[in-house]
Design a protein around this motif. Structure first.
Motif, short mmCIF file in Angstrom:
data_model
loop_
_atom_site.label_atom_id
_atom_site.label_comp_id
_atom_site.label_asym_id
_atom_site.label_seq_id
_atom_site.Cartn_x
_atom_site.Cartn_y
_atom_site.Cartn_z
N SER A 74 15.78 38.53 10.67
CA SER A 74 14.85 38.91 9.60
C SER A 74 14.77 37.87 8.50
CB SER A 74 15.25 40.26 9.02
OG SER A 74 16.55 40.22 8.45
N HIS A 75 15.91 37.31 8.10
CA HIS A 75 15.88 36.38 6.98
C HIS A 75 15.22 35.05 7.32
CE1 HIS A 75 18.33 39.49 5.21
NE2 HIS A 75 18.09 38.95 4.03
N PRO A 76 15.42 34.50 8.52
CA PRO A 76 14.60 33.34 8.90
C PRO A 76 13.11 33.67 8.94
CG PRO A 76 16.54 33.45 10.30
CD PRO A 76 16.51 34.72 9.50
N ALA A 77 12.77 34.91 9.32
CA ALA A 77 11.36 35.30 9.35
C ALA A 77 10.79 35.39 7.94
CB ALA A 77 11.21 36.63 10.07
N PHE A 78 11.55 35.98 7.01
CA PHE A 78 11.11 36.01 5.61
C PHE A 78 10.92 34.58 5.09
CE2 PHE A 78 13.00 40.40 5.16
CZ PHE A 78 11.83 41.01 4.76
N GLN A 79 11.83 33.70 5.48
CA GLN A 79 11.75 32.32 5.01
C GLN A 79 10.46 31.65 5.49
OE1 GLN A 79 14.48 31.47 3.07
NE2 GLN A 79 13.20 29.79 2.35
N LEU A 80 10.08 31.94 6.73
CA LEU A 80 8.83 31.38 7.25
C LEU A 80 7.63 31.92 6.48
CD1 LEU A 80 9.57 31.43 11.08
CD2 LEU A 80 9.18 29.40 9.67
N GLN A 81 7.70 33.19 6.08
CA GLN A 81 6.60 33.76 5.31
C GLN A 81 6.38 32.99 4.00
OE1 GLN A 81 7.67 37.95 4.90
NE2 GLN A 81 6.11 38.52 6.39
N LEU A 422 17.98 52.28 11.02
CA LEU A 422 16.65 51.94 10.53
C LEU A 422 15.85 51.20 11.59
CD1 LEU A 422 17.70 50.71 6.97
CD2 LEU A 422 16.62 52.89 7.54
N ASP A 423 14.56 51.11 11.38
CA ASP A 423 13.70 50.37 12.30
C ASP A 423 14.07 48.88 12.27
OD1 ASP A 423 12.35 52.67 12.95
OD2 ASP A 423 10.70 52.32 11.54
N GLY A 424 13.71 48.19 13.34
CA GLY A 424 13.87 46.74 13.38
C GLY A 424 15.30 46.27 13.58
N THR A 430 10.82 47.07 16.98
CA THR A 430 9.73 46.36 16.31
C THR A 430 10.12 46.02 14.88
OG1 THR A 430 8.08 47.51 17.64
CG2 THR A 430 7.31 46.47 15.61
N THR A 431 9.85 44.81 14.48
CA THR A 431 10.10 44.34 13.12
C THR A 431 8.77 44.27 12.37
OG1 THR A 431 9.75 41.97 13.51
CG2 THR A 431 11.92 42.88 14.11
N PRO A 432 8.79 44.02 11.07
CA PRO A 432 7.51 43.90 10.33
C PRO A 432 6.89 42.52 10.40
CG PRO A 432 9.33 43.78 8.80
CD PRO A 432 9.94 44.04 10.14
N PHE A 433 7.41 41.64 11.25
CA PHE A 433 6.96 40.24 11.25
C PHE A 433 5.99 39.98 12.40
CE2 PHE A 433 11.36 40.43 9.65
CZ PHE A 433 11.10 40.09 8.33
N SER A 434 4.93 39.26 12.09
CA SER A 434 3.90 38.95 13.08
C SER A 434 4.09 37.53 13.61
CB SER A 434 2.51 39.10 12.47
OG SER A 434 2.39 38.23 11.34
N PRO A 435 3.56 37.23 14.79
CA PRO A 435 3.75 35.91 15.39
C PRO A 435 3.19 34.76 14.56
CG PRO A 435 2.98 37.47 17.04
CD PRO A 435 2.86 38.15 15.70
N ASN A 454 12.94 42.10 17.88
CA ASN A 454 14.05 41.17 17.69
C ASN A 454 14.22 40.26 18.91
OD1 ASN A 454 15.39 41.52 15.07
ND2 ASN A 454 15.67 43.64 15.74
N LYS A 455 13.95 40.79 20.08
CA LYS A 455 14.02 39.98 21.30
C LYS A 455 13.05 38.80 21.21
CE LYS A 455 13.41 40.28 26.34
NZ LYS A 455 13.09 41.19 27.46
N GLN A 456 11.83 39.07 20.76
CA GLN A 456 10.84 38.01 20.63
C GLN A 456 11.17 37.05 19.48
OE1 GLN A 456 7.57 40.76 20.25
NE2 GLN A 456 6.85 40.38 22.35
N LEU A 457 11.65 37.60 18.37
CA LEU A 457 12.06 36.74 17.26
C LEU A 457 13.18 35.80 17.68
CD1 LEU A 457 12.09 38.97 14.04
CD2 LEU A 457 10.85 36.83 14.35
N TRP A 458 14.16 36.32 18.39
CA TRP A 458 15.29 35.51 18.83
C TRP A 458 14.82 34.37 19.73
CZ3 TRP A 458 20.00 35.27 16.90
CH2 TRP A 458 21.04 34.71 17.63
N ALA A 459 13.83 34.66 20.56
CA ALA A 459 13.27 33.62 21.43
C ALA A 459 12.51 32.58 20.62
CB ALA A 459 12.36 34.24 22.48
#
Length: 507
Positions: A74-81, A422-424, A430-435, A454-459
């Motif tokens: 999640s935190h790398p995804a927030f960072q990308l945002q 909790l979710d995600g 499913t997480t709140p992050f889009s591709p 999370n499976k897709q995020l990890w990939a």
């Protein structure tokens, strides 16, 4: 024969950026913190995300981002945002990270780091004289308020309607950051680089690795910036009168109290107002208060054993969470059948008399029952403070090193999560992050996907893959330590290497 080249940007330690690049980064960050979502989108386009949206997203009531494996996705995804948002302001902006391990050498003087310069993020040692607001370019950053809970319905709201914890009764309208705890300048510094190699050398599963990262390296990173003020007891005066207790011990307990203040009603009988009115209420009229006592003077009249009894649930929770490496130094459970305190937790220290321990216990009880308020760093709204955005890449860098390392990636890297319900949090959750946060590379890998698992995020976060838009400058230096997880082994005992496990199984 043709081939395609993949171009990636490099994340560099913030002190290594050229001055012009660093200034451009700060200028872009100022834009994000000074525009609403509507204003920013109109000027900078659809990739712009205002800080208010990022604060509300991180402070979600739906998704779990901490104390379990989703912290690593999640935190790398927030960072990308936020990096996409920065790029919408300046398309050639550089993306720094902060290796705060370097600043561990400052020890109790950690607030003197160059990052707290007024033309960088602004000071950390703020006091009541400035209302705990950091001077400099971020002094006017506002706290997002949503009193009707309609603008950000999926975020946690405080009693005044601000985005933040339900038990943070701070009516302040502007960003506050401080190392001041009830009149004491807390001195607990940053984790040092040895904790990094410790996490690599002692994990036996991905969950163990994440737990070590969050508790030993991340540790007090938030609470040491949150402050604790408008208190009913003065810790500065207490320390002046009781120097044998040591500033280090008090700083440890100060950080723990801040972290546990967001759940104070789990450990003590408290009356908690469900709402407060901005412009009408203050910390004197609207605050969680003890159900049993009406003043700190009543605590002074209690017998010693009863004050210890009242603190037992809190001590047990602190020992159980095992934050940082100081629990064993400052808290102990008495195992002595001849002692009146047998079986009870109590402050620890050969340098303390029994009277010192009881007095310290009484101070901790008073502070918990009649507590103060903190800045946003104490809550899920921590990203309200711009310094949040350079703090967390070091953990992503650790995770990348783990995945790349031939010495350590043979351990159990299955998604063996122990979530919070909790979710995600689950592997297929499913997480709140889009591709599209992956600079449109992710949309090629998962066409038609609205939200990633999370499976897709990890990939997508695979450090040597083609979908991740960034690389780190190096993996050789962590603070002042030369530790290369891709080559050497740590000086710490490690489990016998095993073959890589079968594909991840969700739990």
């Amino acid at each position: 024969r043709s081939s395609e080249a993949i171009s990636k940007y490099v994340r560099r330690e913030i002190r290594d950026l050229a001055k012009t690049d660093r200034e451009k980064y700060f200028s872009a960050l100022e834009v994000i913190y000074n525009h609403t979502q509507e204003e920013g989108t109109a000027i900078y386009g659809d990739d712009f995300t205002s800080y208010t949206e990022l604060v509300a997203g991180h402070d979600s009531i739906l998704y779990g981002y901490h104390t379990q494996n989703a912290f690593l996705t999640s935190h790398p995804a927030f960072q990308l945002q936020i990096e996409n948002s920065l790029r919408s302001v300046y398309d050639d902006v550089m993306y720094p990270y902060w290796d705060f391990l370097i600043d561990s050498r400052l020890g109790e003087n950690w607030a003197q780091s160059i990052l707290y310069s007024e033309d960088w993020f602004g000071p950390a040692n703020n006091t009541a004289d400035t209302d705990y607001r950091p001077a400099g370019r971020f002094t006017n950053v506002e706290i997002p308020f949503d009193t009707t809970e309609t603008e950000w319905p999926d975020a946690t709201h405080g009693p005044y309607g601000s985005i933040g914890n339900e038990l943070n009764f701070n009516p302040g309208k502007y960003l506050q950051r401080s190392n001041n705890f009830c009149g004491l300048q807390a001195t607990m510094g940053f984790a040092d680089c040895n904790y990094v190699s410790h996490c690599f050398g002692n994990y036996t599963s991905l969950y163990d690795f994440d737990t070590c990262v969050e508790k030993k390296v991340h540790a007090f990173l938030h609470s040491m910036h949150a402050g604790f003020f408008d208190c009913s007891v003065d810790w500065g005066t207490y320390y002046d009168d009781n120097p044998s207790v040591t500033i280090q011990r008090l700083s440890f307990f100060a950080n723990i109290i801040i972290q546990y203040s967001v759940d104070i009603d789990l450990y003590f009988s408290m009356d908690v107002p469900s709402s407060c009115t901005l412009g009408v209420d203050t910390v004197d009229t609207c605050l969680a208060t003890s159900s049993q006592f009406t003043s700190v003077e009543q605590i002074d009249a209690l017998n010693d054993t009863y004050t210890l009894d009242l603190m037992q649930d809190w001590y047990a929770a602190v020992v159980d969470i095992d934050m940082s490496t100081y629990n064993g130094l400052y808290i102990e459970k008495i195992d002595d059948s001849t002692s009146a305190w047998d079986g009870k937790y109590i402050p620890k220290g050969d340098d303390l008399t029994d009277e010192d321990k009881i007095a310290l216990n009484r101070l901790l009880l008073k502070t918990n029952l009649f507590f103060g308020v903190s800045g946003p760093m104490a809550t899920g709204a921590a990203s309200n403070d711009p310094i949040f955005w350079v703090m967390h890449q070091i953990f992503d860098k650790m995770a990348q090193s783990l995945r790349l390392s031939p010495n350590y990636n043979r351990g159990n890297l299955t998604w063996n999560n122990h979530g919070n319900g909790l979710d995600g949090e689950n592997w297929e959750g499913t997480t709140p992050f889009s591709p599209d946060i992956f600079s449109n590379l992710g949309t090629n890998l998962y066409p038609g996907t609205e939200l990633l698992t999370n499976k897709q995020l990890w990939a997508l976060l695979k450090p040597d893959g083609t979908d991740l838009p960034y690389v780190y400058d190096q993996f050789l230096h962590w603070g002042h330590c030369d530790f290369d997880p891709l080559e050497g082994v740590t000086p710490y005992p490690t489990a016998e290497p095993v073959m890589a496990p079968a594909p991840h199984v969700a739990r």
